[in-house]
Scaffold this motif. Structure first.
Motif, PDB file in Angstrom:
ATOM      1  N   MET A 286      -4.311 -14.656   9.359  1.00  0.00           N
ATOM      2  CA  MET A 286      -5.665 -14.145   8.754  1.00  0.00           C
ATOM      3  C   MET A 286      -5.659 -12.892   8.361  1.00  0.00           C
ATOM      4  O   MET A 286      -5.923 -12.458   7.458  1.00  0.00           O
ATOM      5  N   VAL A 287      -5.063 -12.004   9.196  1.00  0.00           N
ATOM      6  CA  VAL A 287      -4.680 -10.531   8.946  1.00  0.00           C
ATOM      7  C   VAL A 287      -3.841 -10.431   7.617  1.00  0.00           C
ATOM      8  O   VAL A 287      -4.123  -9.589   6.828  1.00  0.00           O
ATOM      9  N   ALA A 288      -2.657 -11.203   7.836  1.00  0.00           N
ATOM     10  CA  ALA A 288      -2.039 -11.139   6.401  1.00  0.00           C
ATOM     11  C   ALA A 288      -2.738 -11.544   5.117  1.00  0.00           C
ATOM     12  O   ALA A 288      -2.474 -10.947   4.302  1.00  0.00           O
ATOM     13  N   SER A 289      -3.673 -12.612   5.327  1.00  0.00           N
ATOM     14  CA  SER A 289      -4.467 -12.915   4.103  1.00  0.00           C
ATOM     15  C   SER A 289      -5.284 -11.560   3.762  1.00  0.00           C
ATOM     16  O   SER A 289      -5.496 -11.568   2.346  1.00  0.00           O
ATOM     17  N   VAL A 290      -5.869 -11.051   4.540  1.00  0.00           N
ATOM     18  CA  VAL A 290      -6.584  -9.804   4.158  1.00  0.00           C
ATOM     19  C   VAL A 290      -5.695  -8.966   3.199  1.00  0.00           C
ATOM     20  O   VAL A 290      -6.308  -8.498   2.391  1.00  0.00           O
ATOM     21  N   PHE A 291      -4.543  -8.405   3.960  1.00  0.00           N
ATOM     22  CA  PHE A 291      -3.860  -7.386   2.985  1.00  0.00           C
ATOM     23  C   PHE A 291      -3.079  -8.265   1.639  1.00  0.00           C
ATOM     24  O   PHE A 291      -3.097  -7.181   0.818  1.00  0.00           O
ATOM     25  N   ILE A 292      -2.751  -9.464   1.812  1.00  0.00           N
ATOM     26  CA  ILE A 292      -2.262 -10.072   0.651  1.00  0.00           C
ATOM     27  C   ILE A 292      -3.491 -10.139  -0.318  1.00  0.00           C
ATOM     28  O   ILE A 292      -3.285  -9.551  -2.021  1.00  0.00           O
ATOM     29  N   ASN A 293      -4.711 -10.412  -0.164  1.00  0.00           N
ATOM     30  CA  ASN A 293      -6.027 -10.387  -0.914  1.00  0.00           C
ATOM     31  C   ASN A 293      -6.153  -8.854  -1.520  1.00  0.00           C
ATOM     32  O   ASN A 293      -6.511  -8.780  -2.798  1.00  0.00           O
ATOM     33  N   ARG A 294      -5.914  -7.972  -0.693  1.00  0.00           N
ATOM     34  CA  ARG A 294      -6.260  -6.530  -1.359  1.00  0.00           C
ATOM     35  C   ARG A 294      -5.096  -6.205  -1.995  1.00  0.00           C
ATOM     36  O   ARG A 294      -5.430  -5.385  -3.172  1.00  0.00           O
ATOM     37  N   LEU A 295      -3.877  -6.688  -2.021  1.00  0.00           N
ATOM     38  CA  LEU A 295      -2.799  -6.179  -2.895  1.00  0.00           C
ATOM     39  C   LEU A 295      -2.978  -6.883  -4.307  1.00  0.00           C
ATOM     40  O   LEU A 295      -2.915  -6.172  -5.274  1.00  0.00           O
ATOM     41  N   ARG A 296      -3.589  -8.189  -4.170  1.00  0.00           N
ATOM     42  CA  ARG A 296      -3.815  -8.955  -5.409  1.00  0.00           C
ATOM     43  C   ARG A 296      -4.967  -8.037  -6.294  1.00  0.00           C
ATOM     44  O   ARG A 296      -5.183  -8.311  -7.422  1.00  0.00           O
ATOM     45  N   ARG A 297      -5.914  -7.528  -5.666  1.00  0.00           N
ATOM     46  CA  ARG A 297      -6.966  -6.916  -6.286  1.00  0.00           C
ATOM     47  C   ARG A 297      -6.896  -5.253  -6.425  1.00  0.00           C
ATOM     48  O   ARG A 297      -7.796  -4.671  -6.750  1.00  0.00           O
ATOM     49  N   ASP A 298      -5.575  -4.978  -6.026  1.00  0.00           N
ATOM     50  CA  ASP A 298      -5.225  -3.397  -6.241  1.00  0.00           C
ATOM     51  C   ASP A 298      -6.180  -2.556  -5.627  1.00  0.00           C
ATOM     52  O   ASP A 298      -6.439  -1.646  -5.898  1.00  0.00           O
ATOM     53  N   MET A 299      -6.379  -3.172  -4.204  1.00  0.00           N
ATOM     54  CA  MET A 299      -7.420  -2.266  -3.245  1.00  0.00           C
ATOM     55  C   MET A 299      -6.246  -1.583  -2.345  1.00  0.00           C
ATOM     56  O   MET A 299      -5.349  -2.174  -1.959  1.00  0.00           O
ATOM     57  N   PRO A 300      -6.573  -0.658  -1.842  1.00  0.00           N
ATOM     58  CA  PRO A 300      -6.101   0.201  -0.826  1.00  0.00           C
ATOM     59  C   PRO A 300      -5.915  -0.640   0.377  1.00  0.00           C
ATOM     60  O   PRO A 300      -7.126  -1.426   0.955  1.00  0.00           O
ATOM     61  N   LEU A 301      -4.790  -0.641   1.354  1.00  0.00           N
ATOM     62  CA  LEU A 301      -4.863  -1.560   2.216  1.00  0.00           C
ATOM     63  C   LEU A 301      -5.740  -0.872   3.575  1.00  0.00           C
ATOM     64  O   LEU A 301      -6.247  -1.749   4.190  1.00  0.00           O
ATOM     65  N   GLN A 302      -5.742   0.526   3.665  1.00  0.00           N
ATOM     66  CA  GLN A 302      -6.687   1.075   4.485  1.00  0.00           C
ATOM     67  C   GLN A 302      -6.347   0.502   5.918  1.00  0.00           C
ATOM     68  O   GLN A 302      -7.260   0.167   6.828  1.00  0.00           O
ATOM     69  N   SER A 303      -5.325   0.610   6.602  1.00  0.00           N
ATOM     70  CA  SER A 303      -4.699   0.383   7.798  1.00  0.00           C
ATOM     71  C   SER A 303      -4.358   1.433   8.722  1.00  0.00           C
ATOM     72  O   SER A 303      -3.495   2.359   8.256  1.00  0.00           O
ATOM     73  N   ASP A 304      -5.340   1.405   9.649  1.00  0.00           N
ATOM     74  CA  ASP A 304      -5.158   2.412  10.612  1.00  0.00           C
ATOM     75  C   ASP A 304      -3.719   2.674  10.947  1.00  0.00           C
ATOM     76  O   ASP A 304      -3.278   3.915  11.450  1.00  0.00           O
ATOM     77  N   PRO A 305      -2.975   1.557  11.492  1.00  0.00           N
ATOM     78  CA  PRO A 305      -1.592   1.888  12.121  1.00  0.00           C
ATOM     79  C   PRO A 305      -0.674   2.932  11.165  1.00  0.00           C
ATOM     80  O   PRO A 305       0.238   3.422  11.364  1.00  0.00           O
ATOM     81  N   THR A 306      -0.963   2.464   9.939  1.00  0.00           N
ATOM     82  CA  THR A 306      -0.343   3.272   8.955  1.00  0.00           C
ATOM     83  C   THR A 306      -0.463   4.559   9.171  1.00  0.00           C
ATOM     84  O   THR A 306       0.373   5.452   8.635  1.00  0.00           O
ATOM     85  N   VAL A 307      -1.671   5.146   9.494  1.00  0.00           N
ATOM     86  CA  VAL A 307      -2.032   6.463   9.237  1.00  0.00           C
ATOM     87  C   VAL A 307      -1.359   6.989  10.690  1.00  0.00           C
ATOM     88  O   VAL A 307      -0.900   8.303  10.566  1.00  0.00           O
TER      89      VAL A 307
END
Length: 327
Positions: free
Chosen positions: A212-233
């Motif tokens: 499910m979490v992977a699907s969120v990031f995959i969907n964001r990449l497809r829509r050219d949305m920033p991933l906005q993931s706190d662990p990357t910060v």
């Protein structure tokens, strides 16, 4: 004449009896229960000869007599085949079993578990803390190149050799999973899959949620949305050297760093940790959803949303739970 013959016969019989008794005693010393009373670990250093091995075993109360051990080792032809290493002797180990163990190299096998989501810096620090491993790790392994798993090792193994095994296992896993990925993923290379899997790994510890979490990031990449993931910060703030010792702030989201996925669109330039099999599988075969948001739900998992309004409601609910306002 008869007296002399009788005397010699007595001598022969007595000698035979003495030999029989000596043989029985030798057999008992060789095959009988040894003196060790509890599981005992003994380290035989490299270059040890039969005499020093015998002395060490006697000191650790694994054998009764060092000289008897040396004689038995030489008579059985094992003296030159005894191997250095770390050995464990259970209670009552016989002299024969001691020699067999040392000849066969039946070493103590230890294990270390590398948890999913550790950075390479953290993995190296873990290995450096294992005293029976030898040698340095000359350079920090690339992030995402180590497969988290349980690894077995023995006294005298090197830390670098263990790192290389982790890298080989990660390469083998990627070669296994990459060809099985679903069609249409916005991931062009295995390296990109590892990068996204490392983010998924850090976002949730709940195995069932990873697709499910992977699907969120995959969907964001497809829509050219920033991933906005706190662990990357957090990774951009700590360089992967450990957890952040404070809460993230909105100001942290503005840090100009290529690993900060609030600051840049798309994937960061590389992994932020070493992901495990389940996170890689989730990225290469994510759940089919329209979710583009998720937030903690107070149970250890996450609440997912398709719209910003729904996500904001989930956020408000999480804050109530966090602040103890939820009944």
């Amino acid at each position: 004449m008869r007296g002399a013959l009788r005397f010699f016969l007595v001598l022969i019989v007595t000698g035979a009896l003495l030999l029989a008794v000596a043989g029985l005693l030798a057999y008992q010393a060789y095959e009988g229960e040894g003196p060790v009373k509890e599981e005992t670990v003994v380290l035989i250093d490299r270059g040890s000869g039969v005499r020093s091995i015998a002395a060490e075993l006697k000191e650790q109360q694994v054998i009764d007599d060092a000289l008897v051990f040396q004689v038995a080792a030489r008579l059985t032809g094992k003296a030159g085949r005894l191997q250095a290493g770390e050995y464990e002797f259970p209670p009552g180990t016989s002299l024969r079993e001691v020699l067999d163990k040392l000849e066969s190299g039946d070493f103590v096998v230890r294990q270390v578990t590398i948890p999913e989501g550790r950075t390479s810096y953290e993995v190296v620090a873990l290995l450096e803390g294992i005293e029976v491993l030898e040698g340095d790790i000359p350079e920090l392994p690339p992030e995402g190149s180590l497969l988290p798993e349980t690894y077995h090792y023995q006294w005298g193994d090197t830390r670098q050799a263990l790192i290389e095994r982790m890298q080989q296992d990660m390469q083998a896993l990627v070669q296994e999973l990459w060809p099985e990925r679903i069609d249409g993923l916005p991931l062009e290379t295995p390296e990109e899959a590892i990068t996204l899997a490392s983010i998924v790994e850090k976002e949730t510890a709940v195995a069932s949620e990873r697709p499910m979490v992977a699907s969120v990031f995959i969907n964001r990449l497809r829509r050219d949305m920033p991933l906005q993931s706190d662990p990357t910060v957090i990774y951009s703030l700590t360089d992967g050297k450990g957890p952040l010792d404070r809460e993230l702030t909105r100001k942290d989201w503005e840090v100009e760093d290529p690993y900060n996925t609030y600051y840049v669109n798309g994937l960061p330039p590389g992994p932020i940790a070493n992901p495990g099999r389940e996170s890689l599988e989730a990225v290469l075969d994510p759940a089919e959803t329209d979710y583009i948001y998720f937030v903690a739900d107070g149970t250890g998992g996450h609440a997912f949303a398709q719209s910003l309004d729904e996500h904001n409601r989930n956020v408000r609910n999480w804050r109530r739970i966090r602040d103890g306002e939820d009944e």
